[in-house]
Design a protein around this motif. Sequence first.
Motif, PDB file in Angstrom:
ATOM      1  N   MET A 287       0.815  -1.196   0.000  1.00 12.03           N
ATOM      2  CA  MET A 287       0.000   0.000   0.000  1.00 12.03           C
ATOM      3  C   MET A 287       0.864   1.268   0.000  1.00 12.03           C
ATOM      4  SD  MET A 287      -3.134   0.692  -0.177  1.00 12.03           S
ATOM      5  CE  MET A 287      -4.653   1.114   0.545  1.00 12.03           C
ATOM      6  N   THR A 288       1.987   1.238   0.663  1.00 15.47           N
ATOM      7  CA  THR A 288       2.865   2.402   0.729  1.00 15.47           C
ATOM      8  C   THR A 288       3.457   2.713  -0.640  1.00 15.47           C
ATOM      9  OG1 THR A 288       3.437   1.835   2.988  1.00 15.47           O
ATOM     10  CG2 THR A 288       4.889   3.354   1.862  1.00 15.47           C
ATOM     11  N   ARG A 289       3.818   1.696  -1.386  1.00 18.01           N
ATOM     12  CA  ARG A 289       4.379   1.898  -2.722  1.00 18.01           C
ATOM     13  C   ARG A 289       3.341   2.559  -3.630  1.00 18.01           C
ATOM     14  NH1 ARG A 289       8.452   0.183  -6.153  1.00 18.01           N
ATOM     15  NH2 ARG A 289       7.777  -0.282  -8.290  1.00 18.01           N
ATOM     16  N   ARG A 290       2.109   2.124  -3.523  1.00 25.32           N
ATOM     17  CA  ARG A 290       1.039   2.705  -4.345  1.00 25.32           C
ATOM     18  C   ARG A 290       0.833   4.179  -3.995  1.00 25.32           C
ATOM     19  NH1 ARG A 290      -5.202   0.628  -5.040  1.00 25.32           N
ATOM     20  NH2 ARG A 290      -5.749   2.216  -6.557  1.00 25.32           N
ATOM     21  N   ASN A 291       0.869   4.513  -2.724  1.00 28.35           N
ATOM     22  CA  ASN A 291       0.709   5.902  -2.295  1.00 28.35           C
ATOM     23  C   ASN A 291       1.849   6.779  -2.818  1.00 28.35           C
ATOM     24  OD1 ASN A 291      -1.644   5.396  -0.937  1.00 28.35           O
ATOM     25  ND2 ASN A 291      -0.668   5.173   1.054  1.00 28.35           N
ATOM     26  N   SER A 292       3.070   6.247  -2.788  1.00 30.32           N
ATOM     27  CA  SER A 292       4.199   7.037  -3.274  1.00 30.32           C
ATOM     28  C   SER A 292       4.113   7.240  -4.784  1.00 30.32           C
ATOM     29  CB  SER A 292       5.517   6.385  -2.881  1.00 30.32           C
ATOM     30  OG  SER A 292       5.652   5.131  -3.478  1.00 30.32           O
ATOM     31  N   ILE A 293       3.612   6.254  -5.507  1.00 27.97           N
ATOM     32  CA  ILE A 293       3.440   6.409  -6.952  1.00 27.97           C
ATOM     33  C   ILE A 293       2.390   7.470  -7.256  1.00 27.97           C
ATOM     34  CG2 ILE A 293       2.606   5.250  -9.048  1.00 27.97           C
ATOM     35  CD1 ILE A 293       3.978   2.698  -7.983  1.00 27.97           C
ATOM     36  N   VAL A 294       1.286   7.433  -6.550  1.00 27.20           N
ATOM     37  CA  VAL A 294       0.215   8.421  -6.753  1.00 27.20           C
ATOM     38  C   VAL A 294       0.721   9.818  -6.417  1.00 27.20           C
ATOM     39  CG1 VAL A 294      -2.043   9.199  -5.924  1.00 27.20           C
ATOM     40  CG2 VAL A 294      -1.674   6.788  -6.449  1.00 27.20           C
ATOM     41  N   LEU A 295       1.435   9.965  -5.326  1.00 26.95           N
ATOM     42  CA  LEU A 295       1.974  11.270  -4.946  1.00 26.95           C
ATOM     43  C   LEU A 295       2.989  11.778  -5.968  1.00 26.95           C
ATOM     44  CD1 LEU A 295       2.394  10.889  -1.088  1.00 26.95           C
ATOM     45  CD2 LEU A 295       0.756  12.307  -2.319  1.00 26.95           C
ATOM     46  N   THR A 296       3.803  10.877  -6.497  1.00 30.06           N
ATOM     47  CA  THR A 296       4.779  11.262  -7.518  1.00 30.06           C
ATOM     48  C   THR A 296       4.072  11.733  -8.791  1.00 30.06           C
ATOM     49  OG1 THR A 296       6.368   9.669  -6.643  1.00 30.06           O
ATOM     50  CG2 THR A 296       6.727  10.446  -8.899  1.00 30.06           C
ATOM     51  N   LEU A 297       3.034  11.040  -9.201  1.00 32.25           N
ATOM     52  CA  LEU A 297       2.275  11.444 -10.387  1.00 32.25           C
ATOM     53  C   LEU A 297       1.599  12.792 -10.188  1.00 32.25           C
ATOM     54  CD1 LEU A 297       0.696   8.037 -11.466  1.00 32.25           C
ATOM     55  CD2 LEU A 297       2.506   9.307 -12.608  1.00 32.25           C
ATOM     56  N   LEU A 298       1.037  13.017  -9.026  1.00 37.91           N
ATOM     57  CA  LEU A 298       0.395  14.309  -8.742  1.00 37.91           C
ATOM     58  C   LEU A 298       1.409  15.447  -8.734  1.00 37.91           C
ATOM     59  CD1 LEU A 298      -2.179  13.315  -5.990  1.00 37.91           C
ATOM     60  CD2 LEU A 298      -2.672  14.040  -8.326  1.00 37.91           C
TER      61      LEU A 298
ATOM     62  N   SER B 263       4.266  15.500 -10.296  1.00 40.54           N
ATOM     63  CA  SER B 263       4.723  15.697 -11.675  1.00 40.54           C
ATOM     64  C   SER B 263       3.718  16.506 -12.477  1.00 40.54           C
ATOM     65  CB  SER B 263       4.943  14.346 -12.353  1.00 40.54           C
ATOM     66  OG  SER B 263       5.949  13.622 -11.699  1.00 40.54           O
ATOM     67  N   ALA B 264       2.445  16.223 -12.304  1.00 42.62           N
ATOM     68  CA  ALA B 264       1.407  16.970 -13.014  1.00 42.62           C
ATOM     69  C   ALA B 264       1.416  18.442 -12.611  1.00 42.62           C
ATOM     70  CB  ALA B 264       0.040  16.352 -12.730  1.00 42.62           C
ATOM     71  N   MET B 265       1.614  18.721 -11.338  1.00 38.17           N
ATOM     72  CA  MET B 265       1.659  20.105 -10.872  1.00 38.17           C
ATOM     73  C   MET B 265       2.871  20.830 -11.450  1.00 38.17           C
ATOM     74  SD  MET B 265       0.408  19.616  -6.936  1.00 38.17           S
ATOM     75  CE  MET B 265       0.929  21.236  -6.477  1.00 38.17           C
ATOM     76  N   LEU B 266       4.013  20.171 -11.479  1.00 34.96           N
ATOM     77  CA  LEU B 266       5.227  20.786 -12.024  1.00 34.96           C
ATOM     78  C   LEU B 266       5.084  21.063 -13.517  1.00 34.96           C
ATOM     79  CD1 LEU B 266       8.004  18.781 -10.180  1.00 34.96           C
ATOM     80  CD2 LEU B 266       7.467  21.197  -9.915  1.00 34.96           C
ATOM     81  N   LEU B 267       4.505  20.142 -14.242  1.00 33.50           N
ATOM     82  CA  LEU B 267       4.321  20.336 -15.678  1.00 33.50           C
ATOM     83  C   LEU B 267       3.356  21.474 -15.969  1.00 33.50           C
ATOM     84  CD1 LEU B 267       4.255  16.663 -16.999  1.00 33.50           C
ATOM     85  CD2 LEU B 267       6.033  18.375 -17.316  1.00 33.50           C
ATOM     86  N   SER B 268       2.308  21.603 -15.180  1.00 38.42           N
ATOM     87  CA  SER B 268       1.361  22.699 -15.409  1.00 38.42           C
ATOM     88  C   SER B 268       2.016  24.042 -15.081  1.00 38.42           C
ATOM     89  CB  SER B 268       0.089  22.497 -14.583  1.00 38.42           C
ATOM     90  OG  SER B 268       0.359  22.605 -13.203  1.00 38.42           O
ATOM     91  N   ALA B 269       2.888  24.078 -14.101  1.00 34.97           N
ATOM     92  CA  ALA B 269       3.605  25.314 -13.778  1.00 34.97           C
ATOM     93  C   ALA B 269       4.543  25.696 -14.912  1.00 34.97           C
ATOM     94  CB  ALA B 269       4.374  25.144 -12.469  1.00 34.97           C
TER      95      ALA B 269
END
Length: 48
Positions: free
Chosen positions: A1-12, A14-20
Motif C-alpha cells: 500500500m505504501t508503494r502505491r501511495n508514493s506512486i500516486v503522490l509522484t504522479l500528482l 509531476s502533473a503540478m510541475l508540468l502545469s507550472a
Amino acid sequence: MTRRNSIVLTLLASAMLLSACANTVRGVGRDVGNTVDATGAAVNDVAR
C-alpha cells in the motif's frame, strides 16, 4: 500500500510541475512579444 501511495503522490507532483512550466512558457512568450512591440515602436520614434 505504501508503494502505491508514493506512486500516486509522484504522479500528482509531476502533473503540478508540468502545469507550472506551461504557464511559465506562455508568460515568456508574452514577454518576448511585448519586447518586440516596444522595440518596433522605439525604432519608429527614432526614424521620425
